[in-house]
Motif scaffolding. Sequence first.
Motif, short mmCIF file in Angstrom:
data_model
loop_
_atom_site.label_atom_id
_atom_site.label_comp_id
_atom_site.label_asym_id
_atom_site.label_seq_id
_atom_site.Cartn_x
_atom_site.Cartn_y
_atom_site.Cartn_z
N GLU A 179 11.10 -4.40 -11.14
CA GLU A 179 10.44 -4.98 -12.32
C GLU A 179 11.38 -4.83 -13.51
OE1 GLU A 179 6.33 -3.20 -12.48
OE2 GLU A 179 7.04 -2.31 -10.62
N HIS A 233 11.57 -0.68 -12.94
CA HIS A 233 10.88 0.07 -11.89
C HIS A 233 11.36 -0.41 -10.53
CE1 HIS A 233 7.37 0.91 -14.88
NE2 HIS A 233 8.52 1.43 -15.23
N ARG A 274 1.39 6.92 -14.23
CA ARG A 274 2.50 6.19 -14.84
C ARG A 274 3.52 7.12 -15.50
NH1 ARG A 274 1.99 0.98 -13.46
NH2 ARG A 274 -0.16 0.38 -13.19
N GLU A 315 7.69 4.05 -6.06
CA GLU A 315 8.17 3.40 -7.28
C GLU A 315 9.02 4.40 -8.04
OE1 GLU A 315 5.02 2.20 -9.97
OE2 GLU A 315 6.32 0.74 -10.92
MG MG Z 1 4.89 -1.16 -11.21
#
Ligand code: MG
Length: 704
Positions: A201, A328, A444, A456
């Motif tokens: 990303e 990411h 996150r 991730e």
């Molecule tokens: Mg993500």
Amino acid sequence: MQEFTDIKELFGCDVFSDRVMQERLPKKTYRELKKTIEEGKDLSMEVADVVAHEMKEWAIEKGATHFSHWFQPLTGVTAEKHDAFITAPMENGQVILSFSGKELIKGEPDASSFPSGGLRATFEARGYTTWDCTSPAFVRHDAAGGILCIPTAFCSYTGEALDQKTPLLRSMEAVNIQALRLLRLFGNTTSRKVTPSVGAEQEYFLVDREKWLQRKDLIYSGRTLFGAMPPKGQEMDDHYLGSIRSRISAYMKEVNEECWRLGVTAKTQHNEAAPAQHELAPIYAPVNIAADHNQLMMRILKKVATRHGLRCLLHEKPFAGLNGSGKHNNWSLNTDDGINLLDPGKSPHDNTMFLLVLTCILKAVDVHADLLRESAADVGNDERLGGNEAPPAVISVFLGEQLEDILDQMIENGTATHSKSGSYLETGVRTLPDFRKDANDRNRTSPFAFTGNKFEFRMVGSRDSISGCNVVLNTIVAEAFQEACDELEKSDNVEETALELIRKYATEHKRIIFSGNGYSKEWQEEARRRGLPDLPSMVDAIPALTTEKSVRLFGSFHVFSRNELESRAEIKFELYAKAKNIEARTMIDMASKQIIPAVIRYTTILAQSYHEVDTVPGADAGVQRELLSQTSALLSETSTALKNLKEAVEKADRFQDAAEKAAFCRKELVPLMRALRSPVDELEMIVDKELWPIPSYGDLIFEV
Ligand code: MG
Ligand code: ADP
């Protein structure tokens, strides 16, 4: 350039894809080439000649006039050199267009002008680019016309890697071999290949190009080096996923179309947390292709911005005080017949192979946390990591409640008997459908988080190549698989031994698991108590490359030799010092030629006004006097800080050793830069806006 309205026709129209090869190549050549692509069989010159010829014919139909080997040296950007297809004119003055197999598979750029970190003295300038046939060639259209770009790897005369791609391909091979071993041990006889897949990303900022041109800091260093916070930042959270303004939508539309033409699967686009910040994510692909595509995407983001009077900022931290940008890196391991090794299935507690894969990854990340941290080290990321918006510089793993619970059961009882499942989401509104929630929430703030069927890695910088972190991931996981397979192959009960290994790995490497708030102060302390490496700066992280542990790891899988590692460390130290030098010089330039003169103009106006008002009976020039004394004090602080910074820059120049120079920059230069910025940012809040020589943060981020 052909125009299409149908996405299906547009997608991949400029790619020499498998479909095109199947259509255009003689059947035998196609079969031979596929063997090379899929099984790594040597490519004969005969096949290369036929492929090159067809590639050229196809490229010319697409409007190409030149070809170029396209590669990723250690400069952080891609490199290319264009050669026209024309050959020497014949006697009648006519030229023929040609492209040979030799030209396709081998190029010889002058290697001496690329960073090599001492691998190759400048007089030994030979370097070779070699065709990576696993990543398709494509025709790129820009002001230079159509260029047939051939993805290549870049090596020195002695075969040492001078690029990002070579080690990536080597690491893919390493993890493929070990993962296949593991699969076979668990009875899989069908899969022939395991490929790491990645979806990266990409975050970026867009600012107005005219304003960008007025900021030397953005031009030279990619980020603002001065700038007071505007009255409004991102505290209202009204930009994230907000509606996209039409100027930006028009830009995104063209970015998508350009990506799609090149087969880059641009899929998800949205506004990000900071004003003027956005994100674009593709669909995941084999990691070498994902890495190539990410480079193409970054280039397209930049190119299309210029057409729209915008400038795309890929720097990790263009604006202090606002969120920075990252990339990411979603990573998983997939077989050619559709198995994802990171898929827990419906009842992970009795999925032994998955639990073994998972605990191998835990072990790999714990043992090599320093290397994983290093892989995300780039100059810009120093400003971002640990900034309450990006993961901290300490590596930890988030598994989620379900998997953590299973590992706890394993640690305590030797086996796991159940998996917590997601409950139903009830909104309390009858017209909204209830559905089963994921078994795990997201975290996150974690640098390395399990997200359902992939990990991730959220630390990578927005400008950086994704190759570095994937080289590390692939190789450390290959090592953990290898160690597990060595044990399993000795055992006569694979299932039982696997369970023992899972318990052992979970117990020994539990310290790397963390589910709390990674941004908090408490975590920093806790991480220290657990003995996890905390490497706040790139300069602290680089030595991880050359430890004995690292040399052993990369050496045993033939991903990097000791020489290659040492050269990479050297290049990174140099890069850091050079970047900091540019930043410091830019600050000196802006402060001396723009900011101080503007402040002097302002104080002169204040002084005049003070004198004029002071002579009027009954009038009070107190405000002018106070502003004048405040401004003068800050001006003098600025001038002193400027002098100190200049001296430090001169001192930095005298260092010969790259590591020492980088350490000096980090320890001396960076604080002095901060010391210069501080009074200037205060001055920006005082001095008349009309006189302030550069666009403010507010101008840059709210007026796009
Ligand atoms: Mg993500
Ligand atoms: P988010 O993380 O924002 O919820 P997604 O999970 O949909 O978004 O995907 C983010 C990125 O991860 C995308 O690029 C997507 O293609 C990629 N991705 C999805 N599944 C996998 C997978 N199994 N392996 C690697 N990447 C994946």
